[in-house]
Design a protein around this motif. Structure first.
Motif, PDB file in Angstrom:
ATOM      1  N   ARG A  38     -10.726   5.486  -1.886  1.00 47.38           N
ATOM      2  CA  ARG A  38     -10.125   5.046  -0.758  1.00 47.38           C
ATOM      3  C   ARG A  38     -10.350   3.372  -1.184  1.00 47.38           C
ATOM      4  O   ARG A  38      -9.520   2.122  -1.759  1.00 47.38           O
ATOM      5  N   VAL A  39     -11.821   2.661  -1.296  1.00 47.69           N
ATOM      6  CA  VAL A  39     -12.385   1.693  -1.715  1.00 47.69           C
ATOM      7  C   VAL A  39     -11.155   1.791  -2.855  1.00 47.69           C
ATOM      8  O   VAL A  39     -11.234  -0.054  -3.431  1.00 47.69           O
ATOM      9  N   ALA A  40     -11.711   2.206  -4.448  1.00 46.56           N
ATOM     10  CA  ALA A  40     -10.735   2.015  -5.553  1.00 46.56           C
ATOM     11  C   ALA A  40      -9.356   2.079  -5.124  1.00 46.56           C
ATOM     12  O   ALA A  40      -8.875   1.624  -6.210  1.00 46.56           O
ATOM     13  N   ARG A  41      -8.762   2.462  -4.735  1.00 46.38           N
ATOM     14  CA  ARG A  41      -7.634   3.210  -4.768  1.00 46.38           C
ATOM     15  C   ARG A  41      -7.214   1.414  -4.116  1.00 46.38           C
ATOM     16  O   ARG A  41      -5.801   0.661  -4.155  1.00 46.38           O
ATOM     17  N   LEU A  42      -7.744   1.116  -3.244  1.00 48.65           N
ATOM     18  CA  LEU A  42      -7.400  -0.024  -2.314  1.00 48.65           C
ATOM     19  C   LEU A  42      -7.341  -1.473  -3.027  1.00 48.65           C
ATOM     20  O   LEU A  42      -5.990  -2.585  -2.861  1.00 48.65           O
ATOM     21  N   ALA A  43      -8.174  -1.748  -4.158  1.00 50.81           N
ATOM     22  CA  ALA A  43      -9.083  -2.478  -4.818  1.00 50.81           C
ATOM     23  C   ALA A  43      -7.261  -2.656  -6.054  1.00 50.81           C
ATOM     24  O   ALA A  43      -7.097  -3.330  -6.588  1.00 50.81           O
ATOM     25  N   GLY A  44      -7.033  -1.187  -6.304  1.00 46.15           N
ATOM     26  CA  GLY A  44      -5.816  -1.182  -7.195  1.00 46.15           C
ATOM     27  C   GLY A  44      -4.501  -1.666  -6.261  1.00 46.15           C
ATOM     28  O   GLY A  44      -3.543  -2.479  -7.186  1.00 46.15           O
ATOM     29  N   ILE A  45      -4.463  -1.633  -5.259  1.00 50.16           N
ATOM     30  CA  ILE A  45      -3.350  -1.233  -4.687  1.00 50.16           C
ATOM     31  C   ILE A  45      -3.003  -3.043  -4.430  1.00 50.16           C
ATOM     32  O   ILE A  45      -1.895  -3.531  -4.795  1.00 50.16           O
ATOM     33  N   ASN A  46      -3.954  -4.067  -3.852  1.00 46.52           N
ATOM     34  CA  ASN A  46      -4.320  -5.041  -3.771  1.00 46.52           C
ATOM     35  C   ASN A  46      -4.263  -5.528  -5.041  1.00 46.52           C
ATOM     36  O   ASN A  46      -3.597  -6.921  -4.849  1.00 46.52           O
ATOM     37  N   ALA A 118       8.576 -11.868   0.368  1.00 44.63           N
ATOM     38  CA  ALA A 118       6.923 -11.853   0.678  1.00 44.63           C
ATOM     39  C   ALA A 118       5.895 -11.009   1.838  1.00 44.63           C
ATOM     40  O   ALA A 118       5.168 -10.608   2.130  1.00 44.63           O
ATOM     41  N   GLY A 119       7.257 -11.322   2.961  1.00 46.06           N
ATOM     42  CA  GLY A 119       7.435 -10.372   4.081  1.00 46.06           C
ATOM     43  C   GLY A 119       7.708  -8.808   3.332  1.00 46.06           C
ATOM     44  O   GLY A 119       7.084  -7.581   3.971  1.00 46.06           O
ATOM     45  N   GLU A 120       8.496  -8.258   2.587  1.00 45.50           N
ATOM     46  CA  GLU A 120       8.360  -6.917   1.830  1.00 45.50           C
ATOM     47  C   GLU A 120       7.372  -6.450   1.463  1.00 45.50           C
ATOM     48  O   GLU A 120       7.048  -5.403   1.718  1.00 45.50           O
ATOM     49  N   LEU A 121       6.293  -7.696   0.893  1.00 46.01           N
ATOM     50  CA  LEU A 121       5.478  -7.247  -0.369  1.00 46.01           C
ATOM     51  C   LEU A 121       4.116  -7.003   0.506  1.00 46.01           C
ATOM     52  O   LEU A 121       3.450  -5.709   0.454  1.00 46.01           O
ATOM     53  N   ILE A 122       4.360  -8.176   1.793  1.00 52.94           N
ATOM     54  CA  ILE A 122       2.889  -7.300   2.659  1.00 52.94           C
ATOM     55  C   ILE A 122       2.966  -6.149   3.608  1.00 52.94           C
ATOM     56  O   ILE A 122       2.309  -5.641   3.524  1.00 52.94           O
ATOM     57  N   GLY A 123       4.848  -6.541   3.844  1.00 53.67           N
ATOM     58  CA  GLY A 123       4.730  -4.504   4.343  1.00 53.67           C
ATOM     59  C   GLY A 123       4.402  -3.069   4.068  1.00 53.67           C
ATOM     60  O   GLY A 123       3.626  -2.698   4.569  1.00 53.67           O
ATOM     61  N   LYS A 124       4.285  -3.159   2.131  1.00 55.51           N
ATOM     62  CA  LYS A 124       4.732  -2.631   1.731  1.00 55.51           C
ATOM     63  C   LYS A 124       2.851  -2.362   1.846  1.00 55.51           C
ATOM     64  O   LYS A 124       2.404  -1.254   1.912  1.00 55.51           O
ATOM     65  N   ARG A 125       2.301  -3.144   1.217  1.00 60.37           N
ATOM     66  CA  ARG A 125       0.115  -3.590   1.254  1.00 60.37           C
ATOM     67  C   ARG A 125       0.050  -3.080   2.611  1.00 60.37           C
ATOM     68  O   ARG A 125      -0.867  -1.904   2.349  1.00 60.37           O
ATOM     69  N   GLN A 126       0.388  -3.558   3.621  1.00 60.86           N
ATOM     70  CA  GLN A 126      -0.086  -2.852   5.051  1.00 60.86           C
ATOM     71  C   GLN A 126       0.214  -1.632   5.247  1.00 60.86           C
ATOM     72  O   GLN A 126      -0.595  -0.649   5.659  1.00 60.86           O
ATOM     73  N   ARG A 127       1.237  -1.076   4.737  1.00 64.10           N
ATOM     74  CA  ARG A 127       2.002   0.269   4.813  1.00 64.10           C
ATOM     75  C   ARG A 127       0.838   1.033   4.237  1.00 64.10           C
ATOM     76  O   ARG A 127       0.542   1.937   4.465  1.00 64.10           O
ATOM     77  N   LEU A 128       0.742   1.048   2.710  1.00 61.33           N
ATOM     78  CA  LEU A 128      -0.006   1.368   1.587  1.00 61.33           C
ATOM     79  C   LEU A 128      -1.972   1.616   2.133  1.00 61.33           C
ATOM     80  O   LEU A 128      -2.286   2.676   2.680  1.00 61.33           O
ATOM     81  N   GLU A 129      -2.145   0.224   3.139  1.00 62.37           N
ATOM     82  CA  GLU A 129      -3.055   0.862   3.524  1.00 62.37           C
ATOM     83  C   GLU A 129      -3.735   1.912   4.312  1.00 62.37           C
ATOM     84  O   GLU A 129      -4.765   2.326   4.713  1.00 62.37           O
ATOM     85  N   ALA A 130      -2.598   1.370   5.381  1.00 65.09           N
ATOM     86  CA  ALA A 130      -2.455   2.728   6.469  1.00 65.09           C
ATOM     87  C   ALA A 130      -2.640   4.274   6.124  1.00 65.09           C
ATOM     88  O   ALA A 130      -3.529   4.965   6.600  1.00 65.09           O
ATOM     89  N   ASP A 131      -1.485   4.181   5.553  1.00 61.97           N
ATOM     90  CA  ASP A 131      -1.841   5.146   4.984  1.00 61.97           C
ATOM     91  C   ASP A 131      -3.106   5.679   3.727  1.00 61.97           C
ATOM     92  O   ASP A 131      -3.448   7.010   4.594  1.00 61.97           O
ATOM     93  N   LEU A 132      -3.049   4.784   3.610  1.00 64.03           N
ATOM     94  CA  LEU A 132      -5.267   4.751   2.439  1.00 64.03           C
ATOM     95  C   LEU A 132      -6.167   6.067   3.597  1.00 64.03           C
ATOM     96  O   LEU A 132      -6.772   6.618   3.398  1.00 64.03           O
ATOM     97  N   GLN A 133      -6.113   4.868   4.687  1.00 67.18           N
ATOM     98  CA  GLN A 133      -6.539   4.947   5.946  1.00 67.18           C
ATOM     99  C   GLN A 133      -6.572   6.864   6.171  1.00 67.18           C
ATOM    100  O   GLN A 133      -8.020   7.354   6.961  1.00 67.18           O
TER     101      GLN A 133
END
Length: 146
Positions: A38-46, A118-133
């Motif tokens: 999760r840590v590694a994937r989140l770093a890549g997503i970010n 920016a809103g679309e990108l932020i939403g995508k990042r937040q969705r991926l983070e939630a899916d990751l968790q």
């Protein structure tokens, strides 16, 4: 390499095999593997998010982008009351040789376009983070890509 705390001991940079051989239960090892993934994937997503945000504001120098909030505030105040003081926008309009009202409209358009992107990108990042968790397997974690 995995790092975890087990039975009061900090186990830093151990292999899966060494952890199991040391008596760490499989469930604890698996949880550590998932956390590391999760840590590694989140770093890549970010990192991908940062690249996408940089692309969204490409062509705008950092110093100008850092003053966008001031431009937005002055544009909103001017739109509400054209008698409002607009020191930055007035200086920009004068330097460009354009009408202040035209500049206010340009700022509002630019802000709307950037905010939407920016809103679309932020939403995508937040969705991926939630899916990751929520991911419960390494395969599910690895399937999450920008």
């Amino acid at each position: 390499m995995l790092t975890l705390t087990y039975d009061g001991k900090n186990l830093v940079n151990w292999t899966r095999e060494a952890l199991v051989a040391a008596g760490v239960p499989e469930t604890v090892v698996k949880a550590a593997e998932l956390d590391a993934a999760r840590v590694a994937r989140l770093a890549g997503i970010n990192a991908e998010f940062s690249k996408a945000m940089a692309a969204a504001k490409a062509g705008t120098p950092d110093d100008e982008a850092n003053l966008l909030a001031t431009q937005m505030r002055e544009a909103a105040e001017y739109a509400a009351n054209p008698a409002s003081p607009t020191p930055m926008l007035s200086a920009i309009a004068a330097s460009r040789g354009i009408d202040l009202a035209k500049l206010v409209a340009e700022v509002q358009t630019k802000v709307a376009v950037y905010s939407g992107a920016a809103g679309e990108l932020i939403g995508k990042r937040q969705r991926l983070e939630a899916d990751l968790q929520a991911a419960e397997t390494l395969e599910a974690i690895e399937s999450l890509t920008w």
